[in-house]
Scaffold this active site. Structure first.
Site, PDB file in Angstrom:
ATOM      1  N   GLU A  77      35.857  52.927  39.587  1.00  0.00           N
ATOM      2  CA  GLU A  77      36.055  53.420  38.220  1.00  0.00           C
ATOM      3  C   GLU A  77      35.503  54.821  38.045  1.00  0.00           C
ATOM      4  O   GLU A  77      34.412  55.133  38.517  1.00  0.00           O
ATOM      5  CB  GLU A  77      35.359  52.454  37.251  1.00  0.00           C
ATOM      6  N   ASP A 135      38.818  58.497  40.315  1.00  0.00           N
ATOM      7  CA  ASP A 135      40.113  59.073  40.738  1.00  0.00           C
ATOM      8  C   ASP A 135      40.086  60.589  40.596  1.00  0.00           C
ATOM      9  O   ASP A 135      40.593  61.307  41.452  1.00  0.00           O
ATOM     10  CB  ASP A 135      41.318  58.430  40.007  1.00  0.00           C
ATOM     11  N   GLY A 148      45.174  49.988  23.339  1.00  0.00           N
ATOM     12  CA  GLY A 148      43.778  50.409  23.391  1.00  0.00           C
ATOM     13  C   GLY A 148      42.895  49.437  24.142  1.00  0.00           C
ATOM     14  O   GLY A 148      41.687  49.397  23.955  1.00  0.00           O
ATOM     15  N   GLY A 196      42.696  49.314  27.440  1.00  0.00           N
ATOM     16  CA  GLY A 196      42.316  49.844  28.753  1.00  0.00           C
ATOM     17  C   GLY A 196      43.147  49.260  29.882  1.00  0.00           C
ATOM     18  O   GLY A 196      42.739  49.287  31.039  1.00  0.00           O
ATOM     19  N   ASP A 211      46.202  55.375  36.975  1.00  0.00           N
ATOM     20  CA  ASP A 211      46.986  54.460  36.135  1.00  0.00           C
ATOM     21  C   ASP A 211      48.479  54.616  36.382  1.00  0.00           C
ATOM     22  O   ASP A 211      49.207  53.636  36.545  1.00  0.00           O
ATOM     23  CB  ASP A 211      46.681  54.709  34.649  1.00  0.00           C
ATOM     24  N   TYR A 257      35.712  60.758  27.524  1.00  0.00           N
ATOM     25  CA  TYR A 257      36.310  60.786  28.864  1.00  0.00           C
ATOM     26  C   TYR A 257      36.292  62.216  29.409  1.00  0.00           C
ATOM     27  O   TYR A 257      35.839  62.469  30.522  1.00  0.00           O
ATOM     28  CB  TYR A 257      37.751  60.262  28.794  1.00  0.00           C
TER      29      TYR A 257
HETATM   30  C1  GLA Z   1      41.430  55.939  32.621  1.00  0.00           C
HETATM   31  C2  GLA Z   1      42.162  57.098  33.290  1.00  0.00           C
HETATM   32  C3  GLA Z   1      42.175  56.931  34.809  1.00  0.00           C
HETATM   33  C4  GLA Z   1      40.768  56.645  35.353  1.00  0.00           C
HETATM   34  C5  GLA Z   1      40.090  55.549  34.550  1.00  0.00           C
HETATM   35  C6  GLA Z   1      38.648  55.356  34.946  1.00  0.00           C
HETATM   36  O1  GLA Z   1      42.130  54.743  32.779  1.00  0.00           O
HETATM   37  O2  GLA Z   1      43.493  57.200  32.820  1.00  0.00           O
HETATM   38  O3  GLA Z   1      42.732  58.085  35.402  1.00  0.00           O
HETATM   39  O4  GLA Z   1      39.997  57.816  35.381  1.00  0.00           O
HETATM   40  O5  GLA Z   1      40.130  55.800  33.154  1.00  0.00           O
HETATM   41  O6  GLA Z   1      38.547  54.899  36.245  1.00  0.00           O
END
Ligand code: GLA
Length: 391
Positions: free
Chosen positions: A37, A40, A125, A127, A175, A225
């Site tokens: 997590e 990326d 929302g 995740g 993602d 973020y």
């Molecule tokens: C979100 C982002 C991804 C990644 C995750 C955390 O989902 O879209 O690119 O950074 O958070 O791992």
């Protein structure tokens, strides 16, 4: 994907836009990240898989350059002139497909006008990548409508670009990659630096993937973020004074420990420590999985959560409680937050016989402690974006 759902979307499409031939249908799943997590965008390895629920689209070409967007989830309907695509706050979710079309036309043929109806069964929302799913779905769909030959991996990349440059969220590639390239019953070990990947079988004997939705809305998620990303960049710059590295995840744990003091800001140092150690956890997890050592896999999931809580600080009370309660149930191998954090979902590996007890007990205890009513999904690992034939 559920066939019945696809049929419903088609019927609703006909009600709204009228009968006619040349109707086509597409599906793109959501994703859950097993481990890896917030790395990326730090050049690390991630280990997500596609789900069997996601976003549906039914579409028909028009003879002009207008695109009409609607969804069964919300009331908004928007018509866009494809020769003049600009971000518009009032267009809300439609900005995602608009961004995708804009990026697509930079590398592919012009997209003809179309009428589209979407439906999504990924909770918003949560995740589980409802936006990436909508983006890659749109990219896959317009590639067919335009008769283009843009490869799936490029569709994935341009979808990320749409989110970064058009919508303004600086997300990594995980993602879009997972929902575009996922494979049934497999997780993807993806090197986010090179985009090399490997499918790893992920149908676990006697163990289910249970996703728990905290129902905690991810309020400041996007700004937080982007803040985490800049803290990582700050740490990298300090390290680059001495080390020849392009990404934080180019270091192993020992190299990091040796040079951690180069990072001046203690907060940035914590973020970097998470990234380096999390990256190694992904590799250890895949290794353990291949050996059938699920106990180690579970321990690594817990360790990942602890690090996201203490070093990366992206969990929050609700996600922490959900994991604490999961840990109390026997037959739970491991549990952690999944996705960006700040609310959203946890992912847990739970022995088959304990799934019901898990949902009941974790559900009740979580609700007592938070006053929020959680939701649970026992997930199957599905296929990445595709056209649904015969609808
Ligand atoms: C979100 C982002 C991804 C990644 C995750 C955390 O989902 O879209 O690119 O950074 O958070 O791992």
């Amino acid at each position: 994907m559920q066939k019945q759902m696809m049929e419903n979307v088609k019927n609703e499409f006909v009600n709204r836009y009228g009968e006619g031939s040349n109707i086509r249908a597409f599906f793109t799943p959501g994703r859950v990240n097993i481990i890896g997590e917030h790395i990326d965008y730090n050049g690390g390895f991630v280990f997500p898989c596609a789900l069997d629920f996601g976003t549906y689209a039914v579409v028909r070409k028009r003879n002009d350059r207008k695109a009409r967007f609607a969804t069964m989830n919300f009331d908004l309907e928007v018509t866009v002139d494809l020769d003049n695509i600009v971000y518009d706050e009032a267009h809300d979710w439609v900005n995602y497909p608009k961004g995708v079309i804009k990026m697509y036309e930079k590398i592919g043929p012009k997209v003809p006008g179309f009428d589209v109806l979407y439906y999504g069964d990924i909770p918003n929302g949560s995740g589980l990548s409802s936006s990436a799913s909508l983006e890659v779905l749109t990219a896959t769909m317009i590639n067919v409508l335009a008769g283009g030959d843009i490869a799936p991996i490029q569709l994935v990349q341009l979808s990320q670009k749409a989110e970064n440059e058009f919508v303004g969220v600086n997300c990594g590639i995980m993602d879009q990659f997972a929902v575009g390239m996922g494979k049934e019953d497999h997780a993807i070990l993806l090197d986010c630096n090179t985009l090399e990947y490997q499918y790893v079988p992920f149908k676990l004997d006697g163990v289910k993937i249970v996703i728990a939705n905290t129902k905690m809305r991810r309020g400041l998620a996007d700004s937080k973020y982007n803040e985490r990303r800049s803290e990582c960049e700050e740490a990298l710059r300090d390290l680059q004074d001495v080390l020849k590295i392009d990404y934080l995840c180019d270091m192993d744990e020992a190299t990091f420990d040796q040079h951690a003091e180069l990072i001046n800001n203690p907060i940035a140092r914590n973020r970097a420590q998470h990234a380096v150690y999390e990256n190694q956890r992904v590799l250890k997890c895949v290794d353990a999985l291949k050996k059938g050592d699920l106990e180690t896999v579970g321990d690594l999931l817990y360790a990942s959560h602890d690090s996201l809580r203490d070093l990366y600080e992206v969990t929050g009370k609700e996600l922490d409680i959900m994991v604490e309660e999961a840990k109390k149930i026997s037959g739970v191998l491991g549990s952690r937050m999944t996705g960006a954090g700040f609310g959203g979902c946890t992912v847990s590996l739970v022995e088959d016989e304990q799934v019901d007890a898990f949902i009941k007990n974790v559900g009740e205890n979580y609700q007592k402690r938070t006053n929020l009513e959680p939701e649970f999904y026992v997930a199957n690992v599905g296929q990445g974006a595709y056209e649904v034939k015969g609808v």
